[in-house]
Design a protein around this motif. Structure first.
Motif, PDB file in Angstrom:
ATOM      1  N   LEU A 152       0.997  -1.274   0.126  1.00 18.92           N
ATOM      2  CA  LEU A 152      -0.050   0.114   0.092  1.00 18.92           C
ATOM      3  C   LEU A 152       0.854   1.277   0.110  1.00 18.92           C
ATOM      4  O   LEU A 152       0.662   2.149  -0.593  1.00 18.92           O
ATOM      5  CB  LEU A 152      -0.847  -0.167   1.226  1.00 18.92           C
ATOM      6  CG  LEU A 152      -1.807   1.350   1.554  1.00 18.92           C
ATOM      7  CD1 LEU A 152      -2.765   1.556   0.300  1.00 18.92           C
ATOM      8  CD2 LEU A 152      -2.352   1.220   2.582  1.00 18.92           C
ATOM      9  N   CYS A 153       1.830   1.267   0.703  1.00 20.06           N
ATOM     10  CA  CYS A 153       2.698   2.293   0.848  1.00 20.06           C
ATOM     11  C   CYS A 153       3.553   2.587  -0.310  1.00 20.06           C
ATOM     12  O   CYS A 153       3.642   3.909  -0.792  1.00 20.06           O
ATOM     13  CB  CYS A 153       3.838   2.259   2.020  1.00 20.06           C
ATOM     14  SG  CYS A 153       3.159   2.366   3.659  1.00 20.06           S
ATOM     15  N   CYS A 154       3.765   1.480  -1.294  1.00 17.74           N
ATOM     16  CA  CYS A 154       4.252   2.008  -2.491  1.00 17.74           C
ATOM     17  C   CYS A 154       3.508   2.545  -3.424  1.00 17.74           C
ATOM     18  O   CYS A 154       3.932   3.351  -4.275  1.00 17.74           O
ATOM     19  CB  CYS A 154       4.869   0.648  -3.245  1.00 17.74           C
ATOM     20  SG  CYS A 154       6.131  -0.295  -2.421  1.00 17.74           S
ATOM     21  N   GLU A 155       2.179   2.407  -3.389  1.00 17.57           N
ATOM     22  CA  GLU A 155       1.243   3.133  -4.016  1.00 17.57           C
ATOM     23  C   GLU A 155       1.050   4.403  -3.664  1.00 17.57           C
ATOM     24  O   GLU A 155       0.846   5.222  -4.504  1.00 17.57           O
ATOM     25  CB  GLU A 155      -0.300   2.191  -4.101  1.00 17.57           C
ATOM     26  CG  GLU A 155      -0.308   0.775  -4.687  1.00 17.57           C
ATOM     27  CD  GLU A 155      -1.560   0.279  -4.352  1.00 17.57           C
ATOM     28  OE1 GLU A 155      -2.490   1.065  -4.729  1.00 17.57           O
ATOM     29  OE2 GLU A 155      -1.480  -0.876  -3.919  1.00 17.57           O
ATOM     30  N   VAL A 156       1.102   4.723  -2.169  1.00 14.78           N
ATOM     31  CA  VAL A 156       0.920   6.037  -1.741  1.00 14.78           C
ATOM     32  C   VAL A 156       2.255   6.947  -2.095  1.00 14.78           C
ATOM     33  O   VAL A 156       1.777   8.175  -2.501  1.00 14.78           O
ATOM     34  CB  VAL A 156       0.668   5.965  -0.142  1.00 14.78           C
ATOM     35  CG1 VAL A 156       0.612   7.464   0.337  1.00 14.78           C
ATOM     36  CG2 VAL A 156      -0.529   5.191   0.136  1.00 14.78           C
ATOM     37  N   ALA A 157       3.425   6.332  -2.029  1.00 17.07           N
ATOM     38  CA  ALA A 157       4.722   7.113  -2.451  1.00 17.07           C
ATOM     39  C   ALA A 157       4.310   7.740  -3.929  1.00 17.07           C
ATOM     40  O   ALA A 157       4.884   8.743  -4.162  1.00 17.07           O
ATOM     41  CB  ALA A 157       5.688   6.157  -2.362  1.00 17.07           C
ATOM     42  N   ASN A 158       4.037   6.670  -4.815  1.00 18.13           N
ATOM     43  CA  ASN A 158       3.900   7.025  -6.037  1.00 18.13           C
ATOM     44  C   ASN A 158       2.777   8.154  -6.208  1.00 18.13           C
ATOM     45  O   ASN A 158       2.843   9.063  -7.083  1.00 18.13           O
ATOM     46  CB  ASN A 158       3.445   5.747  -6.960  1.00 18.13           C
ATOM     47  CG  ASN A 158       4.800   4.969  -7.275  1.00 18.13           C
ATOM     48  OD1 ASN A 158       5.693   5.439  -7.015  1.00 18.13           O
ATOM     49  ND2 ASN A 158       4.286   3.662  -7.338  1.00 18.13           N
ATOM     50  N   SER A 159       1.622   8.078  -5.610  1.00 19.23           N
ATOM     51  CA  SER A 159       0.533   8.980  -5.779  1.00 19.23           C
ATOM     52  C   SER A 159       0.503  10.296  -5.127  1.00 19.23           C
ATOM     53  O   SER A 159       0.411  11.324  -5.405  1.00 19.23           O
ATOM     54  CB  SER A 159      -0.855   8.267  -5.499  1.00 19.23           C
ATOM     55  OG  SER A 159      -0.907   8.217  -4.017  1.00 19.23           O
ATOM     56  N   HIS A 160       1.207  10.297  -3.899  1.00 17.76           N
ATOM     57  CA  HIS A 160       1.411  11.460  -3.097  1.00 17.76           C
ATOM     58  C   HIS A 160       2.730  12.238  -3.300  1.00 17.76           C
ATOM     59  O   HIS A 160       3.037  13.499  -2.850  1.00 17.76           O
ATOM     60  CB  HIS A 160       1.145  11.267  -1.624  1.00 17.76           C
ATOM     61  CG  HIS A 160      -0.261  11.124  -1.377  1.00 17.76           C
ATOM     62  ND1 HIS A 160      -1.048  12.108  -0.753  1.00 17.76           N
ATOM     63  CD2 HIS A 160      -1.302  10.188  -1.625  1.00 17.76           C
ATOM     64  CE1 HIS A 160      -2.392  11.638  -0.716  1.00 17.76           C
ATOM     65  NE2 HIS A 160      -2.426  10.714  -1.578  1.00 17.76           N
ATOM     66  N   GLY A 161       3.861  11.414  -3.622  1.00 10.25           N
ATOM     67  CA  GLY A 161       5.254  12.201  -3.672  1.00 10.25           C
ATOM     68  C   GLY A 161       5.838  12.460  -2.377  1.00 10.25           C
ATOM     69  O   GLY A 161       6.670  13.649  -2.179  1.00 10.25           O
ATOM     70  N   TRP A 162       5.364  11.743  -1.350  1.00  6.93           N
ATOM     71  CA  TRP A 162       6.184  11.805   0.061  1.00  6.93           C
ATOM     72  C   TRP A 162       7.685  11.333   0.146  1.00  6.93           C
ATOM     73  O   TRP A 162       7.630  10.376  -0.872  1.00  6.93           O
ATOM     74  CB  TRP A 162       5.240  11.278   1.109  1.00  6.93           C
ATOM     75  CG  TRP A 162       3.924  12.016   1.301  1.00  6.93           C
ATOM     76  CD1 TRP A 162       3.456  13.128   0.846  1.00  6.93           C
ATOM     77  CD2 TRP A 162       2.580  11.574   1.853  1.00  6.93           C
ATOM     78  NE1 TRP A 162       2.172  13.380   1.063  1.00  6.93           N
ATOM     79  CE2 TRP A 162       1.534  12.518   1.809  1.00  6.93           C
ATOM     80  CE3 TRP A 162       2.498  10.380   2.563  1.00  6.93           C
ATOM     81  CZ2 TRP A 162       0.663  12.250   2.406  1.00  6.93           C
ATOM     82  CZ3 TRP A 162       1.320  10.058   3.142  1.00  6.93           C
ATOM     83  CH2 TRP A 162       0.337  11.161   3.129  1.00  6.93           C
ATOM     84  N   GLY A 163       8.387  11.563   0.970  1.00 10.58           N
ATOM     85  CA  GLY A 163       9.519  10.872   1.125  1.00 10.58           C
ATOM     86  C   GLY A 163       9.320   9.583   2.173  1.00 10.58           C
ATOM     87  O   GLY A 163       9.007   9.766   3.349  1.00 10.58           O
ATOM     88  N   PHE A 164       9.246   8.315   1.680  1.00  9.52           N
ATOM     89  CA  PHE A 164       8.950   7.169   2.454  1.00  9.52           C
ATOM     90  C   PHE A 164      10.515   6.732   2.953  1.00  9.52           C
ATOM     91  O   PHE A 164      11.390   6.182   1.920  1.00  9.52           O
ATOM     92  CB  PHE A 164       8.200   6.009   1.710  1.00  9.52           C
ATOM     93  CG  PHE A 164       6.776   6.245   1.897  1.00  9.52           C
ATOM     94  CD1 PHE A 164       6.004   5.583   2.726  1.00  9.52           C
ATOM     95  CD2 PHE A 164       5.908   7.156   0.964  1.00  9.52           C
ATOM     96  CE1 PHE A 164       4.659   5.456   2.692  1.00  9.52           C
ATOM     97  CE2 PHE A 164       4.685   7.293   1.206  1.00  9.52           C
ATOM     98  CZ  PHE A 164       3.915   6.393   2.083  1.00  9.52           C
ATOM     99  N   VAL A 165      10.665   6.698   4.099  1.00  8.33           N
ATOM    100  CA  VAL A 165      11.976   6.337   4.457  1.00  8.33           C
ATOM    101  C   VAL A 165      12.421   4.944   4.143  1.00  8.33           C
ATOM    102  O   VAL A 165      13.757   4.803   3.821  1.00  8.33           O
ATOM    103  CB  VAL A 165      12.246   6.555   6.167  1.00  8.33           C
ATOM    104  CG1 VAL A 165      11.917   7.849   6.431  1.00  8.33           C
ATOM    105  CG2 VAL A 165      11.329   5.553   6.751  1.00  8.33           C
ATOM    106  N   ASN A 166      11.472   3.973   3.895  1.00  7.65           N
ATOM    107  CA  ASN A 166      12.083   2.618   3.679  1.00  7.65           C
ATOM    108  C   ASN A 166      11.634   2.151   2.010  1.00  7.65           C
ATOM    109  O   ASN A 166      11.236   1.013   2.002  1.00  7.65           O
ATOM    110  CB  ASN A 166      11.781   1.535   4.553  1.00  7.65           C
ATOM    111  CG  ASN A 166      10.011   1.519   4.948  1.00  7.65           C
ATOM    112  OD1 ASN A 166       9.365   2.605   4.635  1.00  7.65           O
ATOM    113  ND2 ASN A 166       9.575   0.787   5.636  1.00  7.65           N
ATOM    114  N   ILE A 167      11.262   3.204   1.296  1.00  9.58           N
ATOM    115  CA  ILE A 167      10.839   2.922  -0.081  1.00  9.58           C
ATOM    116  C   ILE A 167      11.743   3.726  -1.049  1.00  9.58           C
ATOM    117  O   ILE A 167      12.821   3.499  -1.188  1.00  9.58           O
ATOM    118  CB  ILE A 167       9.302   3.223  -0.201  1.00  9.58           C
ATOM    119  CG1 ILE A 167       8.375   2.269   0.686  1.00  9.58           C
ATOM    120  CG2 ILE A 167       8.868   2.856  -1.897  1.00  9.58           C
ATOM    121  CD1 ILE A 167       6.972   2.362   0.528  1.00  9.58           C
ATOM    122  N   ASN A 168      11.220   5.177  -1.279  1.00  7.00           N
ATOM    123  CA  ASN A 168      12.037   5.850  -2.191  1.00  7.00           C
ATOM    124  C   ASN A 168      13.286   6.491  -1.494  1.00  7.00           C
ATOM    125  O   ASN A 168      14.194   6.965  -2.361  1.00  7.00           O
ATOM    126  CB  ASN A 168      11.312   6.992  -2.841  1.00  7.00           C
ATOM    127  CG  ASN A 168      10.376   7.840  -1.862  1.00  7.00           C
ATOM    128  OD1 ASN A 168      10.410   7.681  -0.571  1.00  7.00           O
ATOM    129  ND2 ASN A 168       9.527   8.804  -2.428  1.00  7.00           N
TER     130      ASN A 168
END
Length: 434
Positions: A200-216
Motif C-alpha cells: 500500500l505504501c508503495c502506491e501512496v509514495a507514487n501518488s502523493h510524492g512523499w518521502g518514504f524512508v524505507n521506499i523511495n
C-alpha cells in the motif's frame, strides 16, 4: 504541499557520489529512488573511498559528536545540515553472567534498547533518512512499519518540523502504537500484515510524492545501520569481532553491519579480518533461515505468524543478500520458537539487566542455540545485537514472569512471603537442573 526548497546551512566535502544498482551496476544521480530502471534491482549508495581514506582518521572520528554523526563522512548527505537527536554511541556491554551461563569467554551485547530517542536501532536509519529527505526537499515523510520504525519516524519528524503520516499493521503491540501516537503524526493502522502494508505504501509514495524512508528513500535510510558496525569496531578498540549474531527482518541491518566493517577495512581504520555473520529469525516468520537450512540461493516468501512482530517480514527485501553474507563468512542463520523467544528475553534480563523486545529475545535464543550446537567457539569475540526495548512488547512476557507477593504492611507477613519466594526459587532451580 509535499516538497519544499531547502537552503543548506553549510556545504560539506563528501565522498557520497551516486546511487548504484546492486545487481547490474547501473549508476544514477542521488535522487529519491530505490529501484534500478534497467533491471529493477535495489539501489545502494556509492562512495569515493579514496576521499575517505585521505580525510578520515581514528582521531577525527573520536573528536566528533557523541552520536552517529561522528561517522558523518560515511553517510549519504550532501551538506552538514543533519538531524542530531543524540542517536547512537549506545553501550557495548561486556557480558559476564550471560557469558558464563552460555559457556562463552568473550561475549558482548550491543545494546540499542537504550538508543535515542525511541529505544531502538531504527533511530539510526531514520536520522539519516530524514536528514537526506530535507536535502531533497521533502516536507512530508512516511514509512511502512512493524512498530519501531513508526516510532522513530514520528519522533524525529516532530523534532525536525516535518509533516508525518505513517502506516502499521493494525494488530501491533499497544506500546508501539502509543509510542507513535504521542508524537502526533497521522497514523494509519492497516488490516493486514507488514508485506500488505508495504505494498500500500508503495502506491501512496507514487501518488502523493512523499518521502518514504524505507521506499523511495531506502538507499539513504539503510546506510544508517552501518553505524552499528562502526561503533562496535571503535568500542572494541578499533578491532573487528570474530563473530556477530543479529536479528533478521528485511535483512538490511545485517547486510549494512557487514558493509560498515568492510568500509572501515577499505579506508584503513581497522585491520582486515574475517568476521562470521550469524542471523536470527522466529520460526513463525523465517524465510531466510529456511533458505539457509535448505542450501537455496533464493528466498520463498512466507505468511508471518509469530510474537516477534518487529522482525515478521515474510518477503524480506534484502534476504538474498543476507543469505550470501552468512554463507561466505561461514556463519549461520537459525530460527527459534516463540517459547524460545520469550526464554531469550527472560535470560538476557535476569543475567545482564537488559529488557529487550521480542527481536532481541530471538537473537539471544539463537545465540544460545548456536552455542549448544557447537557453532560458536567459546574463545571467539562474539557480539550479539539487541535492537529494541522490551517496554514496547510487554504483552509477550505477560504470564511468564510471575506475580508480586501482595502482603499486609507487617513484618510477619513479609517473612512468610519471603520464605515462600525462596522456596519457589529453589524448586525452579531444581527443575532447571533436572
Amino acid at each position: 504541499m509535499s516538497q519544499a526548497t531547502i537552503t543548506p546551512k553549510t556545504q560539506a566535502s563528501t565522498a557520497f557520489t551516486k546511487l548504484k544498482c546492486k545487481e547490474c551496476g547501473a549508476e544514477y544521480e542521488p535522487k529519491a529512488m530505490h529501484v534500478c530502471e534497467e533491471c529493477f534491482g535495489p539501489l545502494e549508495v556509492k562512495y569515493d573511498y579514496s576521499i575517505l581514506k585521505s580525510n578520515v582518521t581514528r582521531q577525527s572520528i573520536e573528536a566528533g559528536p557523541k552520536s552517529i554523526w561522528r561517522y558523518r563522512s560515511f553517510l549519504p548527505l550532501a551538506t552538514d545540515n543533519y538531524i542530531d537527536v543524540g542517536t547512537g554511541m549506545t553501550p557495548l556491554v561486556k557480558s559476564t553472567r550471560l557469558a558464563r551461563r552460555l559457556g562463552l569467554k568473550n561475549l558482548y551485547i550491543k545494546n540499542d534498547a537504550v538508543n535515542m530517542p525511541t529505544l531502538s536501532f531504527k533511530d539510526r536509519v531514520v536520522s539519516v533518512a530524514l536528514s537526506r529527505a530535507r536535502e531533497l526537499g521533502f516536507s512530508t515523510v512516511s514509512c511502512a512499519s512493524t512498530g519501531n520504525l513508526a516510532n522513530s519516524t514520528a519522533a524525529i519528524a516532530a523534532h525536525a518540523g516535518l509533516d508525518c503520516c505513517v502506516f502499521i499493521p493494525a494488530d501491533l503491540e499497544a506500546g508501539k502504537v502509543m509510542g507513535t501516537l504521542i508524537y502526533n503524526p497521522t497514523l494509519m493502522a492497516v488490516k493486514g500484515n507488514y508485506d500488505q502494508v508495504n505494498r500500500l505504501c508503495c502506491e501512496v509514495a507514487n501518488s502523493h510524492g512523499w518521502g518514504f524512508v524505507n521506499i523511495n528513500l531506502r538507499p539513504y535510510y539503510s546506510e544508517g545501520s552501518k553505524t552499528l558496525g562502526f561503533e562496535v569496531a571503535e568500542q572494541l578498540g578499533w578491532q573487528l569481532p570474530d563473530h556477530i549474531v543479529a536479528p533478521l527482518a528485511s535483512g538490511s541491518l545485517y547486510t549494512k553491519i557487514y558493509k560498515g566493517f568492510q568500509e572501515f577495512i577499505k579506508v584503513g581504520l581497522v585491520e582486515d579480518k574475517s568476521v562470521r555473520f550469524s542471523g536470527a529469525q522466529a520460526e513463525g516468520c523465517s524465510p531466510i533461515a529456511q533458505a539457509f537450512k535448505e542450501g537455496r540461493d533464493f528466498i520463498t516468501p512466507v505468511k508471518p505468524n509469530t510474537i516477534a512482530k518487529s522482525i515478521a517480514i515474510g518477503n524480506p527485501a534484502d534476504g538474498i543478500y543476507a543469505l550470501e553474507i552468512a554463507q561466505k563468512t561461514n556463519g549461520n542463520i537459525e530460527s527459534v520458537t516463540d517459547a524460545e523467544v520469550i526464554e531469550g528475553m527472560k535470560l538476557l534480563a535476569e543475567t545482564e539487566g537488559i529488557f529487550t523486545e521480542t527481536a532481541g529475545g530471538t537473537t539471544i535464543a539463537v545465540l544460545k542455540k548456536l552455542v549448544e550446537a557447537g557453532k560458536i567457539d567459546p574463545d571467539e569475540t562474539t557480539v550479539a545485537y539487541i535492537t529494541g526495548n522490551g517496554l514496547k512488547t510487554q504483552e509477550a512476557v505477560q504470564g511468564y514472569v510471575g506475580q508480586p507477593f501482595v502482603i499486609e504492611p507487617k513484618l510477619d507477613n513479609f517473612e512468610k512471603a519471603y520464605e515462600r519466594a525462596n522456596t519457589l526459587e529453589r524448586l525452579e532451580w531444581q527443575q532447571v537442573l533436572v
